[in-house]
Design an enzyme around this catalytic site. Structure first.
Site, PDB file in Angstrom:
ATOM      1  N   TYR A  37      62.015  39.337  34.257  1.00  0.00           N
ATOM      2  CA  TYR A  37      63.221  39.248  35.081  1.00  0.00           C
ATOM      3  C   TYR A  37      64.445  39.830  34.369  1.00  0.00           C
ATOM      4  O   TYR A  37      65.326  40.398  35.012  1.00  0.00           O
ATOM      5  CB  TYR A  37      63.489  37.790  35.485  1.00  0.00           C
ATOM      6  CG  TYR A  37      62.669  37.385  36.687  1.00  0.00           C
ATOM      7  CD1 TYR A  37      62.977  37.893  37.944  1.00  0.00           C
ATOM      8  CD2 TYR A  37      61.588  36.521  36.577  1.00  0.00           C
ATOM      9  CE1 TYR A  37      62.227  37.550  39.056  1.00  0.00           C
ATOM     10  CE2 TYR A  37      60.827  36.170  37.671  1.00  0.00           C
ATOM     11  CZ  TYR A  37      61.145  36.687  38.917  1.00  0.00           C
ATOM     12  OH  TYR A  37      60.405  36.343  40.013  1.00  0.00           O
ATOM     13  N   GLU A  45      35.776  24.692  28.059  1.00  0.00           N
ATOM     14  CA  GLU A  45      36.338  25.757  28.900  1.00  0.00           C
ATOM     15  C   GLU A  45      37.316  25.198  29.926  1.00  0.00           C
ATOM     16  O   GLU A  45      38.387  25.746  30.115  1.00  0.00           O
ATOM     17  CB  GLU A  45      35.211  26.517  29.609  1.00  0.00           C
ATOM     18  CG  GLU A  45      35.730  27.615  30.528  1.00  0.00           C
ATOM     19  CD  GLU A  45      34.632  28.382  31.244  1.00  0.00           C
ATOM     20  OE1 GLU A  45      33.467  28.250  30.838  1.00  0.00           O
ATOM     21  OE2 GLU A  45      34.926  29.125  32.186  1.00  0.00           O
ATOM     22  N   ASP A  99      30.772  27.246  30.522  1.00  0.00           N
ATOM     23  CA  ASP A  99      29.780  27.484  31.573  1.00  0.00           C
ATOM     24  C   ASP A  99      28.707  28.445  31.064  1.00  0.00           C
ATOM     25  O   ASP A  99      28.962  29.288  30.210  1.00  0.00           O
ATOM     26  CB  ASP A  99      30.434  28.162  32.790  1.00  0.00           C
ATOM     27  CG  ASP A  99      31.292  27.192  33.601  1.00  0.00           C
ATOM     28  OD1 ASP A  99      31.164  25.968  33.392  1.00  0.00           O
ATOM     29  OD2 ASP A  99      32.086  27.674  34.426  1.00  0.00           O
TER      30      ASP A  99
END
Lengths: 674, 372
Positions: free
Chosen positions: B103, B201, B253
């Site tokens: 910004y 995770e 996973d």
């Protein structure tokens, strides 16, 4: 001038000083009755021309095809010279022949409907005017006025600054059909429409009953001659109802013809206005002024001040004639032997060649030409194709010339780029011809709607639809066809010119083209075929026949101008690219200057002007100047991600710019998180 | 005007680097040359597997980022813009988030409708480019990322002067800040009772294990990065591993993404290869899930997810990573997943029981010491 050259120039040539009217070629050679030798002609003159001057009495039009039709048609009638009944019949025929012939064949002559009749009349008069001026080596100025008299009635006036016509010839020039002919003339000439101005006079007379009013003046200080001329349709003779001298101070010399006729005036395709505009394009040395029935004045000012060179006449080439013509020539020759006839009445026939022809045809070189039977003539005709004959000389087809072509195109079609190409003369069937092509790209009248695109109210519209609309709006290439400086306005798709245009792969030259259509491009293409004998596909003379060699020549000429155009388009594209680059750089230069100045404290303005100087060099501002129209869309793209900006990190960038992927994440990599 | 903050030695050095960069550009411009900066390339092609150090290092290839090049002119401009802004941040000692920098540097270019940056996705890579170009860390440029990830465990730390007992933080845990350098996060070795670090995770799995006090039962630091661990978490793992000697176990996973997280934790990432030396933990061990767990822990087919095309492509890419080339077991692991055609989420372990993960799976795996 060679003895055997049957030169037939336009009617007005009779006004040339010393122009002899000794004899008029019998047009209806097969049937004397239909076209009696005018009373004014030297009665003693034999039908066969005895002096080259005789042949100078050309009639308008020089319509060889039409002549052939008449010839064939009339000779088919039983001649029956020795029978009274037949002569009676012939007499009867004579009485009805001209007006009946005209009425029955008006479609062949260009008077099939009121609109076309008006156009044809203008064409005949304008062609005559231009020819007369050119022969007198005067820069033509032709004024065409059409005024509406009633719903379907128009007054047509065509005025020129030509040499004028002597009093004695005026009647025949305008009031006698097929007064002389260019049938046997092999000279590049306009002669194009029907049977000439007298046909227009007759059409006017048949539809309104009014004669033509002709004023002609042959020199300063002389009075003008004013005549009312009609065609005696029974005898095919001029009928001068009124003749007086008057002052015509506006002109030193010139001719004006006024006709009142049934007609219809329309603008647009195939109109008088379009014809005059096209005529102006191809005759840049002429000034044409048109006052339309709408009260508008269209000026087509001359763009060059040189007359086209005069085209010499040539004798026919054996390969270029038809059997009927050969028979007529055999009859009319002055040579007493066949060999003499072949060597002197044809070009490129030497004595050995003539002997070879005779041998092949089984006739004796010493035979009298007039005695040859039809079968023998045919044998000779066939032999023409079996001997080796040099091509005819080609200097008789004079080109308009690249500069003139471009000048003509420029003045009527303001555009961004012009190219032209004049081919060397070539020969089809023994007739020399020459193809010239000129091209204008970025024609203003064709690009105008594009220049001001309507603001798109629905910016989210699917791009496909938008594209379709653009396609619909894109103008198709305009093809202007000309034969011997006369515009061809109809039967475009039957014409060799159009076929050749379609055979060019315009996409190779950076134009977009849909299958089976003309390219979509702001292009006006003009193609001119100059020849002593333009092979038209039909009597209406609006389409050139597609001889292979003609197609080939047109195509080669087209490809050359297309190459020039493509080079220009590439230059233009590169200029546009440079301009786009420049706009991109210009956007970022102040940002860079500000950032660099903020970090280093060096003066911002100095950095900025240095950068701009580098940008000038990098975008070759000097080279692209002038290549782009001033009103080129200069607005930078509103949404930069499409082109110049940094693509999102996951996109491969800068490939186009030939740079290694610069700091971009390999797109197949997973996001690293931060 | 507020008094200028006192700058550290590093700050002065970083400002010097930015000045050099801009000074070079300005002198190029003054000489009438096309100005450019040489940006080291952050791609796989320019990354090197350093076998002896077991980390990914950035190669020496650089791309010339010049201004008079339509494709990269804007990037050149953006690089200077970011450099200029960073200099101000350092001078003011006012660190901001990278989104804030976006910004700060975003504005509409005068006379156009174009912005200097359209999205943060444009400015983030420019920051990374600047980091590698002038060899300064993001932290040194006074930039930080959104904090992501959390940690609990038997340990007391000092965070920006505040003492925090990581064993007494309830269900939310301690949010790992983006900058975890020594001057911000401090600890004493004696304040750490943990024996190892378990990197999970997913935040949800971390929450479950936290509620079940897994870290208490097993005396470990329980960390999550909410997916791919951000730089802060990885830097923290590195520091704790090296400074406290804690082994790191990775629990993800059983899918290509999980393997990749493991790869990044171990060897560093390709994109941030220049940070590997201060982030990669080559000794990190892979705990699970494994593609063999389905049979071993008797998980039914209905808790599996079919591999899609992307998964297969990705798996093959990971198989080909040089740092996994010689890991036979790992190769077998991935090949087995490809052969079975399915992947497993951590949540699949819920099939047996909600406590199965903490009571059975993890203890079993930890006993074995991880797979690789």
């Amino acid at each position: 001038m060679p003895l055997d050259t049957v030169s037939a120039t336009r009617g007005k040539t009779g006004a040339r000083p010393g122009g002899s009217r000794a004899g008029t070629r019998q047009l209806f050679a097969g049937q004397a009755a239909a076209a009696p030798v005018p009373a004014t002609a030297t009665a003693a003159a034999p039908v066969t021309a005895s002096s080259p001057r005789q042949a100078d009495d050309g009639a308008d039009g020089g319509n060889g095809h039409l002549g052939a039709v008449l010839f064939a048609g009339e000779s088919a009638a039983p001649s029956g010279r020795s029978y009274v009944t037949a002569e009676t019949l012939a007499k009867k025929q004579r009485e009805i022949s001209i007006s009946e012939f005209f009425t029955k064949n008006r479609h062949l002559l260009g008077f099939d409907n009121p609109k076309k009749a008006l156009l044809t009349s203008v064409k005949e008069a304008v062609d005559n005017a231009l020819d007369a001026c050119e022969e007198a080596r005067v820069l033509p100025e032709v004024v065409v006025t059409i005024a509406q008299k009633a719903e379907n009635r128009f007054a047509l006036a065509v005025e020129d600054n030509g040499p004028g016509i002597v009093k004695g010839q005026m009647g025949r020039v305008f009031g006698q059909l097929l007064y002389g002919s260019k049938f046997h003339s092999l000279k590049m000439s306009r002669g194009q429409q029907g049977i000439g101005i007298s046909a227009a006079v007759m059409y006017a007379q048949l539809t309104t009953g009014k004669p033509a009013v002709v004023i002609s003046k042959t020199g300063a200080g002389r009075p003008a001659q004013c005549m009312k001329i009609a065609v005696d349709t029974r005898k095919n003779r001029p009928e001068v109802t009124e003749s007086h001298e008057r002052e015509w101070p506006e002109r030193d010399h010139g001719t004006r013809i006024e006709l009142e006729m049934d007609g219809r005036y329309q603008e647009g395709k195939g109109s008088v206005l379009e014809y005059l505009k096209m005529t102006a394009v191809v005759n840049p040395h002429a000034t044409i002024i048109f006052r339309s029935p709408k009260g508008e004045t269209h000026r087509f000012d001359r763009a060059v001040n040189e007359l086209p060179p005069e085209s010499p006449e040539i004798k026919p080439h054996p390969r270029g004639i038809e059997l009927g013509m050969l028979i007529a020539m055999l009859r009319n020759t002055q040579s007493s032997t066949l060999q003499g006839f072949l060597t002197s009445d044809f070009s490129r026939v030497s004595a050995p060649v003539a002997k070879e022809i005779c041998a092949l045809a089984g006739v004796e070189p010493r035979d009298k030409p007039a005695r040859l039977s039809r079968e023998q003539a045919e044998a000779v005709f066939k032999a023409f194709d079996r001997v080796k004959i040099m091509n005819p000389r080609t200097d008789c087809v004079t080109p308009i010339g690249g500069a003139q072509l471009t000048a003509g195109l420029k003045k009527e079609f303001p555009a961004q780029f012009y190219a032209s190409n004049t081919r060397e003369p070539a020969v089809y069937r023994g007739n020399p011809f020459r193809i010239e092509v000129a091209l204008a790209w970025g024609v203003e009248s064709m690009t105008a709607p594009e220049a001001a695109p309507a603001p798109d109210p629905d910016a989210d519209a699917p791009p496909r639809r938008k594209k379709k609309e653009e396609e619909r709006e894109a103008a198709l290439m305009q093809v202007l066809r000309f034969a011997n400086r006369v515009p061809l306005q109809h039967q475009q798709s039957a014409c060799a010119i159009f076929k050749a245009v379609m055979e060019v792969h315009w996409r190779d030259y950076l134009l977009s083209q849909s299958k089976g259509a003309l390219p979509q491009a702001p292009v006006v293409l003009m193609v001119h075929m100059a020849s002593v004998w333009v092979p038209f596909t039909s009597e209406s003379k609006e389409a050139i026949a597609g001889y292979d060699v003609i197609l080939k020549e047109i195509k080669l000429a087209l490809q050359e101008v297309a190459r020039q155009m493509a080079a220009f388009l590439r230059r233009k594209q590169s200029a546009a690219d440079q301009a786009n680059r420049r706009r991109l750089f210009d956007r970022y230069i102040p940002e860079i200057a500000a950032a660099a100045s903020s970090i280093t404290g060096i003066d911002r303005g100095a950095v900025q002007s240095r950068l701009q100087a580098i940008a000038d060099r990098k975008t070759r501002q000097d080279e692209i100047a002038g290549l782009l129209p001033a009103d080129a869309p200069s607005e930078p793209p509103a949404d930069p991600p499409t082109d110049p900006g940094t693509p999102p990190a996951s996109r491969k960038a800068t490939k186009k710019a030939g740079q290694p992927s610069n700091g971009d994440v390999n797109p197949t990599e997973f996001d690293e998180g931060n | 005007m507020p008094p200028r903050p006192k700058l550290s030695k590093t700050d002065h050095a970083t400002i010097g680097k930015i000045d050099d960069l801009a000074g070079t550009v300005v002198s190029q411009i003054e000489r009438g040359q096309d100005p450019f900066v040489n940006v080291p390339i952050r791609t796989l092609a320019n990354s090197r597997w350093n076998q002896s150090r077991a980390i990914i290092e950035m190669g020496s290839a650089k791309a010339k980022r010049n201004f008079f090049n339509v494709g990269i002119a804007k990037k050149f401009m953006q690089t200077l813009l970011v450099a200029s802004e960073c200099k101000e941040l350092i001078a003011d000692d006012e660190p901001i988030a990278i989104r804030m920098l976006y910004y700060r540097t975003k504005h509409t270019i005068e006379g156009t409708r174009e912005n200097t940056f359209e999205e943060q996705e444009e400015s983030d890579p420019i920051i990374e480019d600047l980091e590698v170009t002038i060899d300064a860390l993001r932290e040194e440029l006074k930039l930080f990322a959104e904090q992501r990830g959390g940690m609990v465990g038997p340990m007391i730390i000092e965070d920006s002067g505040d003492t925090i007992n990581l064993a007494a933080l309830g269900s939310g845990g301690w949010a790992v800040p983006s900058i975890v350098e020594e001057d911000v996060i401090k600890w004493k070795k004696k304040d750490c009772q943990a024996k190892f670090i378990l990197l999970v995770e997913k935040g949800t799995v971390w929450s479950l294990l936290n509620r079940q006090k897994f870290w208490d039962h097993h005396q470990c630091m329980l960390v999550h990065g909410n997916g791919m661990p951000p730089r802060g978490v990885r830097r923290l793992l590195y520091r704790m591993h090296h400074e406290l000697g804690l082994p790191v176990y990775v629990f993800v996973d059983n899918d290509p993404w999980g393997y990749y997280i493991y790869s990044v934790v171990r060897q560093g990432s390709i994109n941030l290869a220049y940070e590997s030396t201060r982030m990669a933990v080559p000794a990190a061990r892979y705990l699970g899930l494994s593609s063999f767990d389905r049979e071993r822990f008797k998980l039914p087919d209905n808790v599996t997810i079919k591999l899609d095309q992307t998964d297969e492509t990705r798996s093959k890419q990971i198989l080909a990573y040089p740092w996994f080339q010689k890991k036979k077991a790992f190769q077998k692991e991935i090949q087995h997943m490809l052969k079975s055609g399915v992947k497993l989420e951590l949540e699949a372990l819920m099939h047996h029981d909600v406590t199965f993960m903490a009571k059975k799976y993890l203890p079993d795996k930890l006993k074995e010491g991880g797979l690789w």
